[in-house]
Design a protein around this motif. Structure first.
Motif, PDB file in Angstrom:
ATOM      1  N   VAL A  19       0.846  -1.191   0.000  1.00 36.07           N
ATOM      2  CA  VAL A  19       0.000   0.000   0.000  1.00 36.07           C
ATOM      3  C   VAL A  19       0.882   1.241   0.000  1.00 36.07           C
ATOM      4  CG1 VAL A  19      -1.834  -1.181   1.276  1.00 36.07           C
ATOM      5  CG2 VAL A  19      -0.116   0.144   2.530  1.00 36.07           C
ATOM      6  N   GLN A  20       0.258   2.387  -0.175  1.00 30.66           N
ATOM      7  CA  GLN A  20       0.970   3.646  -0.088  1.00 30.66           C
ATOM      8  C   GLN A  20       1.017   4.114   1.370  1.00 30.66           C
ATOM      9  OE1 GLN A  20       2.477   5.174  -2.769  1.00 30.66           O
ATOM     10  NE2 GLN A  20       1.864   3.295  -3.856  1.00 30.66           N
ATOM     11  N   ALA A  21       2.090   4.780   1.742  1.00 29.98           N
ATOM     12  CA  ALA A  21       2.252   5.237   3.119  1.00 29.98           C
ATOM     13  C   ALA A  21       1.057   6.064   3.623  1.00 29.98           C
ATOM     14  CB  ALA A  21       3.548   6.030   3.260  1.00 29.98           C
ATOM     15  N   PRO A  22       0.507   6.969   2.813  1.00 34.94           N
ATOM     16  CA  PRO A  22      -0.641   7.746   3.301  1.00 34.94           C
ATOM     17  C   PRO A  22      -1.831   6.886   3.729  1.00 34.94           C
ATOM     18  CG  PRO A  22       0.283   8.778   1.354  1.00 34.94           C
ATOM     19  CD  PRO A  22       0.949   7.441   1.480  1.00 34.94           C
ATOM     20  N   THR A  23      -1.931   5.688   3.132  1.00 32.35           N
ATOM     21  CA  THR A  23      -3.021   4.782   3.516  1.00 32.35           C
ATOM     22  C   THR A  23      -2.894   4.365   4.972  1.00 32.35           C
ATOM     23  OG1 THR A  23      -3.125   3.910   1.249  1.00 32.35           O
ATOM     24  CG2 THR A  23      -4.169   2.594   2.981  1.00 32.35           C
ATOM     25  N   ILE A  24      -1.658   4.150   5.410  1.00 27.48           N
ATOM     26  CA  ILE A  24      -1.420   3.766   6.809  1.00 27.48           C
ATOM     27  C   ILE A  24      -1.841   4.899   7.737  1.00 27.48           C
ATOM     28  CG2 ILE A  24       0.350   3.165   8.499  1.00 27.48           C
ATOM     29  CD1 ILE A  24       1.890   1.791   6.276  1.00 27.48           C
ATOM     30  N   TYR A  25      -1.447   6.118   7.404  1.00 27.08           N
ATOM     31  CA  TYR A  25      -1.813   7.263   8.252  1.00 27.08           C
ATOM     32  C   TYR A  25      -3.327   7.444   8.293  1.00 27.08           C
ATOM     33  CZ  TYR A  25       3.135   8.542   8.223  1.00 27.08           C
ATOM     34  OH  TYR A  25       4.495   8.535   8.385  1.00 27.08           O
ATOM     35  N   ARG A  26      -3.961   7.222   7.147  1.00 26.30           N
ATOM     36  CA  ARG A  26      -5.407   7.427   7.077  1.00 26.30           C
ATOM     37  C   ARG A  26      -6.165   6.390   7.910  1.00 26.30           C
ATOM     38  NH1 ARG A  26      -5.759   7.026   2.123  1.00 26.30           N
ATOM     39  NH2 ARG A  26      -6.781   5.015   1.828  1.00 26.30           N
ATOM     40  N   LEU A  27      -5.688   5.142   7.898  1.00 23.86           N
ATOM     41  CA  LEU A  27      -6.412   4.070   8.568  1.00 23.86           C
ATOM     42  C   LEU A  27      -5.991   3.869  10.023  1.00 23.86           C
ATOM     43  CD1 LEU A  27      -6.516   1.325   5.781  1.00 23.86           C
ATOM     44  CD2 LEU A  27      -8.319   2.921   6.437  1.00 23.86           C
ATOM     45  N   LEU A  28      -4.720   4.175  10.339  1.00 20.78           N
ATOM     46  CA  LEU A  28      -4.213   3.831  11.663  1.00 20.78           C
ATOM     47  C   LEU A  28      -3.549   4.982  12.402  1.00 20.78           C
ATOM     48  CD1 LEU A  28      -2.754   0.471  10.434  1.00 20.78           C
ATOM     49  CD2 LEU A  28      -4.510   0.636  12.181  1.00 20.78           C
ATOM     50  N   GLY A  29      -3.425   6.127  11.758  1.00 21.42           N
ATOM     51  CA  GLY A  29      -2.790   7.260  12.417  1.00 21.42           C
ATOM     52  C   GLY A  29      -1.279   7.145  12.393  1.00 21.42           C
ATOM     53  N   ASP A  30      -0.623   7.478  13.507  1.00 22.37           N
ATOM     54  CA  ASP A  30       0.830   7.465  13.552  1.00 22.37           C
ATOM     55  C   ASP A  30       1.356   6.068  13.895  1.00 22.37           C
ATOM     56  OD1 ASP A  30       0.164   7.188  16.199  1.00 22.37           O
ATOM     57  OD2 ASP A  30       0.874   9.172  16.803  1.00 22.37           O
ATOM     58  N   LYS A  31       2.681   5.993  14.149  1.00 24.39           N
ATOM     59  CA  LYS A  31       3.294   4.699  14.442  1.00 24.39           C
ATOM     60  C   LYS A  31       2.729   4.089  15.721  1.00 24.39           C
ATOM     61  CE  LYS A  31       7.726   2.338  15.090  1.00 24.39           C
ATOM     62  NZ  LYS A  31       9.196   2.431  15.075  1.00 24.39           N
ATOM     63  N   ASP A  32       2.438   4.910  16.712  1.00 24.07           N
ATOM     64  CA  ASP A  32       1.852   4.383  17.947  1.00 24.07           C
ATOM     65  C   ASP A  32       0.509   3.718  17.680  1.00 24.07           C
ATOM     66  OD1 ASP A  32       3.944   5.042  19.567  1.00 24.07           O
ATOM     67  OD2 ASP A  32       3.066   6.927  20.282  1.00 24.07           O
ATOM     68  N   GLY A  33      -0.287   4.344  16.815  1.00 25.10           N
ATOM     69  CA  GLY A  33      -1.571   3.754  16.460  1.00 25.10           C
ATOM     70  C   GLY A  33      -1.396   2.430  15.752  1.00 25.10           C
ATOM     71  N   LEU A  34      -0.370   2.349  14.897  1.00 27.29           N
ATOM     72  CA  LEU A  34      -0.085   1.106  14.192  1.00 27.29           C
ATOM     73  C   LEU A  34       0.338   0.018  15.182  1.00 27.29           C
ATOM     74  CD1 LEU A  34       0.361  -0.530  11.611  1.00 27.29           C
ATOM     75  CD2 LEU A  34       2.631   0.512  11.427  1.00 27.29           C
ATOM     76  N   LEU A  35       1.212   0.366  16.127  1.00 24.79           N
ATOM     77  CA  LEU A  35       1.683  -0.614  17.104  1.00 24.79           C
ATOM     78  C   LEU A  35       0.550  -1.090  18.007  1.00 24.79           C
ATOM     79  CD1 LEU A  35       5.155   0.864  18.117  1.00 24.79           C
ATOM     80  CD2 LEU A  35       4.721  -1.194  16.776  1.00 24.79           C
ATOM     81  N   GLU A  36      -0.329  -0.179  18.368  1.00 20.30           N
ATOM     82  CA  GLU A  36      -1.479  -0.572  19.184  1.00 20.30           C
ATOM     83  C   GLU A  36      -2.363  -1.561  18.424  1.00 20.30           C
ATOM     84  OE1 GLU A  36      -3.553   2.816  20.608  1.00 20.30           O
ATOM     85  OE2 GLU A  36      -1.858   3.584  21.778  1.00 20.30           O
ATOM     86  N   ALA A  37      -2.545  -1.315  17.141  1.00 19.93           N
ATOM     87  CA  ALA A  37      -3.354  -2.218  16.328  1.00 19.93           C
ATOM     88  C   ALA A  37      -2.681  -3.576  16.197  1.00 19.93           C
ATOM     89  CB  ALA A  37      -3.584  -1.608  14.941  1.00 19.93           C
ATOM     90  N   VAL A  38      -1.353  -3.569  16.068  1.00 15.46           N
ATOM     91  CA  VAL A  38      -0.603  -4.825  15.985  1.00 15.46           C
ATOM     92  C   VAL A  38      -0.765  -5.615  17.289  1.00 15.46           C
ATOM     93  CG1 VAL A  38       1.710  -5.832  15.902  1.00 15.46           C
ATOM     94  CG2 VAL A  38       1.071  -4.037  14.291  1.00 15.46           C
ATOM     95  N   ALA A  39      -0.588  -4.923  18.417  1.00 15.15           N
ATOM     96  CA  ALA A  39      -0.712  -5.588  19.709  1.00 15.15           C
ATOM     97  C   ALA A  39      -2.089  -6.221  19.873  1.00 15.15           C
ATOM     98  CB  ALA A  39      -0.450  -4.587  20.834  1.00 15.15           C
ATOM     99  N   GLU A  40      -3.122  -5.492  19.509  1.00 14.43           N
ATOM    100  CA  GLU A  40      -4.487  -5.995  19.644  1.00 14.43           C
ATOM    101  C   GLU A  40      -4.720  -7.189  18.718  1.00 14.43           C
ATOM    102  OE1 GLU A  40      -8.274  -5.945  21.466  1.00 14.43           O
ATOM    103  OE2 GLU A  40      -6.367  -4.962  21.950  1.00 14.43           O
ATOM    104  N   HIS A  41      -4.214  -7.090  17.488  1.00 17.23           N
ATOM    105  CA  HIS A  41      -4.389  -8.164  16.508  1.00 17.23           C
ATOM    106  C   HIS A  41      -3.707  -9.446  16.973  1.00 17.23           C
ATOM    107  CE1 HIS A  41      -4.444 -10.298  12.671  1.00 17.23           C
ATOM    108  NE2 HIS A  41      -3.135 -10.431  12.768  1.00 17.23           N
ATOM    109  N   VAL A  42      -2.468  -9.337  17.420  1.00 22.19           N
ATOM    110  CA  VAL A  42      -1.708 -10.513  17.844  1.00 22.19           C
ATOM    111  C   VAL A  42      -2.336 -11.136  19.084  1.00 22.19           C
ATOM    112  CG1 VAL A  42       0.510 -11.322  18.736  1.00 22.19           C
ATOM    113  CG2 VAL A  42       0.447  -9.725  16.828  1.00 22.19           C
ATOM    114  N   MET A  43      -2.694 -10.301  20.047  1.00 27.76           N
ATOM    115  CA  MET A  43      -3.289 -10.819  21.272  1.00 27.76           C
ATOM    116  C   MET A  43      -4.639 -11.464  20.989  1.00 27.76           C
ATOM    117  SD  MET A  43      -4.024  -8.932  24.935  1.00 27.76           S
ATOM    118  CE  MET A  43      -2.286  -8.750  25.300  1.00 27.76           C
ATOM    119  N   ALA A  44      -5.437 -10.854  20.137  1.00 31.19           N
ATOM    120  CA  ALA A  44      -6.757 -11.410  19.819  1.00 31.19           C
ATOM    121  C   ALA A  44      -6.621 -12.779  19.162  1.00 31.19           C
ATOM    122  CB  ALA A  44      -7.525 -10.457  18.910  1.00 31.19           C
ATOM    123  N   THR A  45      -5.658 -12.924  18.266  1.00 31.28           N
ATOM    124  CA  THR A  45      -5.434 -14.206  17.591  1.00 31.28           C
ATOM    125  C   THR A  45      -5.002 -15.273  18.591  1.00 31.28           C
ATOM    126  OG1 THR A  45      -4.789 -13.064  15.553  1.00 31.28           O
ATOM    127  CG2 THR A  45      -4.142 -15.371  15.771  1.00 31.28           C
TER     128      THR A  45
END
Length: 240
Positions: A44-70
């Motif tokens: 994907v394009q970098a702006p897509t990440i900012y649009r969907l998840l915000g900054d790097k902290d938002g991305l890491l929070e989403a990763v943590a939630e995804h991994v823990m949920a799985t």
């Protein structure tokens, strides 16, 4: 006529980004989770990440939630199967302990991310994980094997597991004690389980904890009566 390629939905794109970031984190550590590398890995394009998840902290929070949920989803299925098949509750608890230790040691970066209190306190997956442990402990209570309250048993197990993983991760490999996690687990069991024969007070507490565990299933009592019974039993637990 050739069909047009399917276009990812917003949710599908977000999932692909989070999974790409989780892979980078697991294989290369937090430093590898940059917007550029995640975008390249996810296609994907970098702006897509900012649009969907915000900054790097938002991305890491989403990763943590995804991994823990799985991870929690897999554990919940195991607990449900163990209950349905009448697996010994202590064997089930030990299996859960081992899987938690193995996960933490195999995924140090993810473990540290998932251990951040600011993330855990607001995490639905973390709450689900605690519920899985509570279910395991509840089965032990129903069997009359607990000599402490279910809440205390859960807290001791959680604290011991996190502490064991953290200690092993911060110990140089050549100094690590391979039997540490098992020793910690046995120490926790000594604190929470009844022995046979047990002192009178321990037998009373075990019986109280076991009875408390089945009160919610006593349909002959109204909800108000069940709550009153639980309050009485909690007072007995505190007095013993």
């Amino acid at each position: 006529m050739t069909e047009a390629p399917a276009i990812d939905t917003r949710a599908e794109t977000r999932t692909r980004i989070v999974e790409a970031a989780a892979t980078l984190l697991r294989e290369h550590g937090p430093a590898a989770v940059t917007t550029r590398r995640v975008a390249e890995t996810a296609g994907v394009q970098a702006p897509t990440i900012y649009r969907l998840l915000g900054d790097k902290d938002g991305l890491l929070e989403a990763v943590a939630e995804h991994v823990m949920a799985t991870f929690v989803s897999a554990k919940a299925a195991i607990v449900e199967a163990a209950s349905a098949q009448n697996v010994d509750p202590l064997d089930d608890l030990h299996a859960g302990w081992q899987s938690q230790i193995e996960f933490g040691l195999a995924n140090p970066a993810l473990f540290r991310l998932l251990s951040d209190p600011s993330r855990i306190n607001a995490s639905p997956a973390a709450a689900s994980g605690r519920h899985v442990l509570e279910s395991r402990v509840h089965r032990i209570a129903e069997a009359g094997r607990l000599r402490v309250s279910e809440q205390r048993a859960v807290g001791l197990i959680q604290a011991a597991g996190s502490g064991a993983i953290q200690t092993m991760l911060t110990t140089p490999p050549e100094q690590q004690d391979a039997a540490l996690a098992d020793a910690v687990y046995e120490a926790v069991l000594a604190q929470i389980l009844t022995d046979a024969p047990a002192p009178a007070d321990s037998r009373r507490l075990a019986a109280t904890v076991a009875f408390r565990a089945i009160v919610p299933s006593l349909d002959v009592l109204s909800e108000a009566e069940q709550n009153l019974m639980l309050d009485w039993l909690d007072r007995v637990q505190r007095a013993l």
